[in-house]
Each structure stands twice: as C-alpha cells, then as structure tokens.
Design an enzyme around this catalytic site. Structure first.
Site, short mmCIF file in Angstrom:
data_model
loop_
_atom_site.label_atom_id
_atom_site.label_comp_id
_atom_site.label_asym_id
_atom_site.label_seq_id
_atom_site.Cartn_x
_atom_site.Cartn_y
_atom_site.Cartn_z
N HIS A 164 -6.90 -44.45 -23.03
CA HIS A 164 -6.76 -43.47 -24.13
C HIS A 164 -7.94 -42.48 -24.12
CE1 HIS A 164 -3.77 -46.23 -26.07
NE2 HIS A 164 -4.55 -47.14 -25.50
N SER A 286 -18.98 -15.85 -14.56
CA SER A 286 -18.41 -15.05 -15.65
C SER A 286 -18.99 -13.64 -15.53
CB SER A 286 -18.80 -15.67 -16.98
OG SER A 286 -18.89 -14.69 -17.99
N LYS A 292 -22.77 -19.14 -16.21
CA LYS A 292 -21.51 -19.83 -15.97
C LYS A 292 -21.22 -20.17 -14.52
CE LYS A 292 -18.51 -20.08 -19.35
NZ LYS A 292 -17.81 -21.33 -19.55
N GLU A 299 -8.71 -25.83 -12.02
CA GLU A 299 -7.81 -25.30 -13.06
C GLU A 299 -6.56 -24.69 -12.40
OE1 GLU A 299 -10.74 -23.87 -16.62
OE2 GLU A 299 -10.82 -22.76 -14.76
#
Ligand code: ARG
Length: 462
Positions: A164, A286, A292, A299
């Site tokens: 979980h 970024s 970043k 992704e």
C-alpha cells in the site's frame, strides 16, 4: 471526357486522384519499412513458380535468377535510402512490380502469378514481425541482465519493503531490482510464444481462397525460414490483425513491466526518498529553475505505456469488426502495429542505459527503517519462543510504542528461503538470460541464413 481527366492510371486500374490519396493513406511512408520483406517474399514466390510442375513453365530457372538479382538490387537501394513509393504505386508491392517490369519487361509482369497483394502484405508483416520480435527479445533480456547485475551488486543492501506504499517489512535492493528483472524474463517467454505463432507463412493464400495452380506452400514457407505455412488459406488472411494484436499484447506486457519500474524510480529518486540517483545526463533541466534535474525519461516511459496500449486497442478494435476475407480496414492496423513495436523497443533501450548507471544511496535507504518495519520480525521471534502467531501479533500490536529498531542488514540476512532477500538464486536468473540469448542468436542467424541463401546476397543488406 471529364471523367477521364479525373482519373489516374495505375497498375490496377484508373482511379480518381483524391480516392488514390485517401486509400493509400500512410502506406507510402509505412511501406518503406516493408521493402526488404516484400522483396524477400517475392523471391520465394518466384522461386516456387519456377519449380511449379506445369508446362509451359510460368517462369524458367534462368528468369527466376534474373528476378531475384533485380530484387536484391532493390533491397540494396532501399538500404541506402534510395527507394520511394509514389502515389501511383499505392504501396510497396506495386512499387516493386513497377521496377521489375521497367527492368525486365514481360518477366516483371509475370511475378504476380498466383498471388495477391493481400498475400504479400501478410507475409511482409510476418517477416517484419519476426525481426522485431527477435530484436525485442534481445532488448528485454538486456534490461533484465542490467537489473540482475544491479541486484547482485546491492544484494543485501537493506531497503524497506512496502505494501500500500506504506513501510511494511525489511527487504533489500537485490529483491527489488531482481523482481523487475523477473517480470521482464516472463515477458521474454511471452514474446517467444507469440514469435511461435507468428512463425507460420501465409503466402499462397492469394486473395484469401487459394488459386487453381499447383503452388507449393510448404516450399515458400521453407525458403522464407518459416516453420510451417498457415494451413487454411482463408485463415491466413483472417489472421492479419490477430497476429499483430497478439504481438502488441506481448509488447504491452513489456511496457507494463517498464511502467512499474518507471513508477518506482520516480518515487525512489525523489529527494524525500533519495534511495537511488539517476545519471544526471538522463534528466532534463527547467527553463526557469536552475536547480532542476527532472526524470523525464521515466515519465515518458510511463506515458508511452498508454500509447502502446492504445496501439494494441486500435489494432484489436479494427480486427474485431471484420468479416472473413481481406478487408481494406486491415491497412489501418499497420501504423499502430509498427508504432507500438517501435515505441516498446526504444523504451527498453532507454531504460537499460539509464538503470545501468543508476546509483544506490544506502544511507537514505536505511533512514526509512522505522521501528514498525520490524514488527513482524519481532512477532516471529516470539513465535520462535513457542507463542502462537496470533498471540504474538496481538502482543506486538498492543506494544508498538516499545518497538525498537533492529539491525536492518541482520534482518535481511535472516530471510534465506528461496526467492527471499537473502535467498535469491542468481544462477537461475543467469540460466534464464543465457537460454534467452541462445534463442536470440539461433533465431537471428537462422533468419539471416535463410534470406542470404534465397537472395544470393548477404543479409542484412548494408
Ligand atoms: N496496402 C494494403 C494493406 O496494407 C495492401 C493490400 C491491398 N489489397 C487490396 N485488395 N486492396 O492492406
């Protein structure tokens, strides 16, 4: 008069140019991926025609050689990027016939004896699928091997096991990484099973119903390196769409394995976890935030799982609505089929390169070992002293505040049964990878050997 103006002469009749454009669709581009296969399929067909036991012969042995020589030179031109399909051709099949006829005259016009384009595209796609599946098996094994290597290097480095998403039990980096590897190894088995189904030659089906000629379908199957022909000539056509769906289902399974890995990596490389560090060059920056380094690769893998599943659904749904025999709808399965396969393969390659250089941060991993993670171990200690498990469970549950952290490494080392964090059978993983690689080498070399023999030129063409 006007109606004549509105048509364009093609090998298969005069067609309204807008209809030609609409019906050819993406074939002019997509069929470029099938040029080699189309020439190979034609070479087998022509060889078979030259051996057909009828007089006069449709094609003589010498003519067959001339056709195959020409097909070989088309393959070489295509490999050098010098092959194009025009709208008047409509597809690769008629483009090849046009070139052969331009070079060989009447002989070129004979090659289509006893076959149809439905035949050709079905065999082209099976040959295309053969190479793609062999490639996908190799790439899936490569990623599995990277993960097994990673698991071995960090075999007993403690990592909290989660259920979980909550901390659950002591576990290890080795267990985590090799779980992903094992999923991929099952996917390899699935790819091989689908490869087996693909390994049947549809050639000789013609428009779907056979021809009144003594064609030898076993011979063409053998020349093309297939284990056998598809038996029923109608099914040979009906299987188009089905076989692509099966292949995309196997690709989807690969992508689902990658999806879980991507999801884990996204989570465990967040600064709040910091369990692993992805290679910096695998992240992107970024435009506004200088600090970043985003995990865009994982992704995009996650998003592309959805795309591959959509490709599978598109092919399956087109095939679902079709009656028996060839239907032009089938042409629309080609794009999603090729896209789904190519996407899966590129995701596999990227993930292998990335995980190969991923680093482990044992300190960050240890920080997640809250006392609760050891609750089950403590209960089992009580069981070891003779207490029934439910009583031990209740005792620990009632005294959770008093739980103390244990030595995480020691706890991992105690899980020694087969497949547990300290019971991983790396020899078994090694065997599965080795067997997969042997399969790959055998199939690839048999394929290249069959084509080289048939075409009389080295394959793959450089
Ligand atoms: N481009 C077609 C396809 O991919 C080739 C077969 C065309 N057959 C026909 N009867 N129009 O399906």
């Amino acid at each position: 008069m006007t109606s004549r103006k509105m048509t364009r002469k093609t090998t298969v009749g005069s067609i309204d140019p807008s209809v030609l454009d609409f019906t050819a669709g993406s074939d002019l581009q997509l069929d470029l991926a099938l040029v080699q296969a189309d020439c190979i399929g034609s070479a087998a067909h022509v060889t078979m025609l030259s051996r057909m036991p009828i007089r006069p012969k449709v094609i003589t042995g010498a003519e067959c050689k001339a056709v195959i020589r020409e097909l070989g030179s088309i393959m070489q031109r295509a490999a050098a990027g010098q092959f194009s399909i025009s709208l008047d051709d409509q597809d690769v099949h008629l483009a090849v016939e046009r070139i052969l006829t331009a070079k060989l005259g009447d002989l070129g016009k004979k090659i289509h004896t006893g076959r149809s384009r439905n035949d050709q595209v079905a065999v082209d796609l099976r040959l295309f699928a053969r190479e793609e599946l062999i490639g996908a098996v190799s790439e899936t094994l490569a990623l599995a091997a990277v993960l097994v290597g990673f698991a071995k290097r960090h075999e007993t480095v403690p990592m909290v096991g989660r259920t979980h998403m909550q901390p659950a039990m002591p576990s290890s980096v080795g267990l985590w990484a090799s779980a992903h590897a094992e999923s991929l190894l099952d996917d390899v088995a699935l790819l091989m099973a689908v490869y087996d189904l693909n390994d049947q030659c549809p050639l000789g089906s013609a428009a779907s119903y056979g021809v009144p000629l003594p064609i030898d379908r076993v011979l063409t199957a053998r020349l093309l390196g297939f284990s056998r022909p598809v038996h029923n000539v109608l099914y040979a056509n009906n299987a188009r769409g089905k076989i692509e769906t099966l292949i995309l289902q196997a690709m989807t399974q690969v992508m689902l394995s990658l999806s879980r890995l991507a999801q884990d990596l996204m989570l465990f490389t967040m600064p709040e976890f910091g369990y692993f560090t992805l290679p910096a060059e695998y992240g992107t920056g970024s435009s506004i935030m200088p600090q970043k380094n985003n995990p865009d690769v994982v992704e995009l893998v996650r998003a592309r799982v959805a795309r591959v599943m959509a490709c599978e659904l598109a092919v399956m749904d087109i095939a679902r609505s079709l009656p028996s025999g060839y239907n032009r709808d089938l042409q629309e399965t080609k794009g999603p089929f090729m896209e789904g396969v190519a996407t899966t393969r590129s995701c596999l390659r990227s993930m292998a390169q990335m995980t190969e250089r991923m680093e482990v941060n044992p300190g960050a991993l240890l920080k997640s070992f809250s006392p609760g993670v050891f609750a089950t171990d403590r209960a089992l200690e009580l069981v070891g002293r003779g207490m029934p498990f439910r009583d031990a469970y209740n005792y620990i549950k009632a005294n959770l505040d008093e739980l103390e952290t244990m030595d995480a490494v020691e706890s991992v080392l105690k899980k020694t049964h087969w497949g547990a964090p300290n019971g991983l059978d790396f020899g078994w993983y090694g065997e599965r990878i080795k067997a997969g690689r042997e399969w790959h080498n055998e199939e690839w070399s048999a394929h290249c050997k069959a084509v080289t023999k048939l075409m009389g030129i080295k394959y793959p063409v450089e």
